[in-house]
Design a protein around this motif. Structure first.
Motif, PDB file in Angstrom:
ATOM      1  N   ASP A 128       0.812  -1.227   0.000  1.00 13.07           N
ATOM      2  CA  ASP A 128       0.000   0.000   0.000  1.00 13.07           C
ATOM      3  C   ASP A 128       0.840   1.269   0.000  1.00 13.07           C
ATOM      4  O   ASP A 128       0.288   2.371   0.125  1.00 13.07           O
ATOM      5  N   ALA A 129       2.154   1.144  -0.100  1.00 16.24           N
ATOM      6  CA  ALA A 129       3.008   2.329  -0.108  1.00 16.24           C
ATOM      7  C   ALA A 129       2.648   3.226  -1.283  1.00 16.24           C
ATOM      8  O   ALA A 129       2.387   2.745  -2.389  1.00 16.24           O
ATOM      9  N   ARG A 130       2.624   4.535  -1.017  1.00 19.58           N
ATOM     10  CA  ARG A 130       2.328   5.510  -2.059  1.00 19.58           C
ATOM     11  C   ARG A 130       3.356   6.623  -2.000  1.00 19.58           C
ATOM     12  O   ARG A 130       3.805   6.999  -0.926  1.00 19.58           O
ATOM     13  N   SER A 131       3.709   7.141  -3.169  1.00 19.71           N
ATOM     14  CA  SER A 131       4.626   8.276  -3.210  1.00 19.71           C
ATOM     15  C   SER A 131       4.029   9.371  -4.069  1.00 19.71           C
ATOM     16  O   SER A 131       3.429   9.104  -5.110  1.00 19.71           O
ATOM     17  N   GLU A 132       4.225  10.598  -3.619  1.00 24.59           N
ATOM     18  CA  GLU A 132       3.737  11.761  -4.370  1.00 24.59           C
ATOM     19  C   GLU A 132       4.924  12.636  -4.762  1.00 24.59           C
ATOM     20  O   GLU A 132       5.762  12.965  -3.905  1.00 24.59           O
ATOM     21  N   ILE A 133       4.984  12.969  -6.041  1.00 21.93           N
ATOM     22  CA  ILE A 133       6.022  13.887  -6.514  1.00 21.93           C
ATOM     23  C   ILE A 133       5.588  15.306  -6.165  1.00 21.93           C
ATOM     24  O   ILE A 133       4.569  15.786  -6.651  1.00 21.93           O
ATOM     25  N   ILE A 134       6.379  15.960  -5.300  1.00 25.44           N
ATOM     26  CA  ILE A 134       6.040  17.324  -4.875  1.00 25.44           C
ATOM     27  C   ILE A 134       6.642  18.345  -5.832  1.00 25.44           C
ATOM     28  O   ILE A 134       6.026  19.359  -6.147  1.00 25.44           O
ATOM     29  N   ARG A 135       7.877  18.093  -6.262  1.00 22.27           N
ATOM     30  CA  ARG A 135       8.559  18.994  -7.209  1.00 22.27           C
ATOM     31  C   ARG A 135       9.302  18.155  -8.235  1.00 22.27           C
ATOM     32  O   ARG A 135       9.784  17.071  -7.920  1.00 22.27           O
ATOM     33  N   ILE A 136       9.390  18.679  -9.449  1.00 29.67           N
ATOM     34  CA  ILE A 136      10.147  18.000 -10.504  1.00 29.67           C
ATOM     35  C   ILE A 136      10.973  19.046 -11.246  1.00 29.67           C
ATOM     36  O   ILE A 136      10.472  20.126 -11.580  1.00 29.67           O
ATOM     37  N   PHE A 137      12.251  18.735 -11.446  1.00 21.22           N
ATOM     38  CA  PHE A 137      13.172  19.643 -12.128  1.00 21.22           C
ATOM     39  C   PHE A 137      13.881  18.860 -13.234  1.00 21.22           C
ATOM     40  O   PHE A 137      14.051  17.643 -13.137  1.00 21.22           O
ATOM     41  N   ALA A 138      14.342  19.583 -14.260  1.00 23.47           N
ATOM     42  CA  ALA A 138      15.141  18.933 -15.293  1.00 23.47           C
ATOM     43  C   ALA A 138      16.213  19.888 -15.788  1.00 23.47           C
ATOM     44  O   ALA A 138      15.969  21.100 -15.928  1.00 23.47           O
TER      45      ALA A 138
END
Lengths: 130, 130
Positions: free
Chosen positions: A66-76
């Motif tokens: 049931d682990a969940r991850s949320e991307i808060i910020r994304i950079f490239a």
């Protein structure tokens, strides 16, 4: 493809890849669409090459379904995509993670680094780790 | 100033700021040159505002006077600069850190996040955490 288009494609690929492996725990689709043949691994708990990642996703499935991850910020920038992530393995085990990926010219993911920290119960400031 | 020039200025500012506070432990010069008035802090062990950072640098000076950090990678996008850092507090206490900074239009540092992980003695792959 312009530089800007390539950065956007790389971000999109990494965000979809990350959701596939971490939330959906679907290694096979992630591998087919996004993982390069080398996939050099720098997380010290995970074995090298795509096979090492496959083993890790099996571990997640078995131990943290049931682990969940949320991307808060994304950079490239250049060939790199960086994610700032809120990982919730359980309500009691929440972590701040930064993931760094290097992509090849076709937008496949070839290399991975991360840094992981447990979110403490209390803080010296009111701003959260995100 | 072009976008590219601004990204390069922001990287330069953050690299100099980081060397000043972490290696030289010179808060006053860092504050004069690079720290914005708000300096919103997300590290849960450090108090908010520039004063919180000042207190933390005093802590470093007193407890880890010989600590050194090396910036292994630096990225920038928009108002953000990201550092991938090898921190050596002592030969026995080495850490991988990602630092994220948000800068204002003048290139002053206004906000800070980090994720910190102790480098383990052994690894499942031969690639190091960097």
């Amino acid at each position: 493809m312009s530089t800007k288009e390539q950065l956007e494609r790389n971000k999109k690929n990494v965000a979809e890849f990350y959701d596939l492996i971490i939330n959906k725990k679907d290694y096979d689709t992630a591998n087919k669409l996004y993982i390069g043949p080398r996939y050099k691994q720098h997380n010290p708990l995970v074995k090298d090459y795509p096979e090492g990642l496959k083993e890790f996703i099996e571990f997640l499935k078995n131990n943290y379904p049931d682990a969940r991850s949320e991307i808060i910020r994304i950079f490239a920038e250049g060939d790199y995509v960086i994610l700032h992530v809120h990982s919730v393995r359980s309500p009691e085990e929440q972590r701040a993670i930064v993931e760094i990926f290097r992509l090849d010219e076709e937008g496949r993911i070839d290399e991975h680094w991360d840094v992981i920290q447990k979110i403490p119960a209390t803080s010296a400031n009111p701003n959260s780790m995100f």
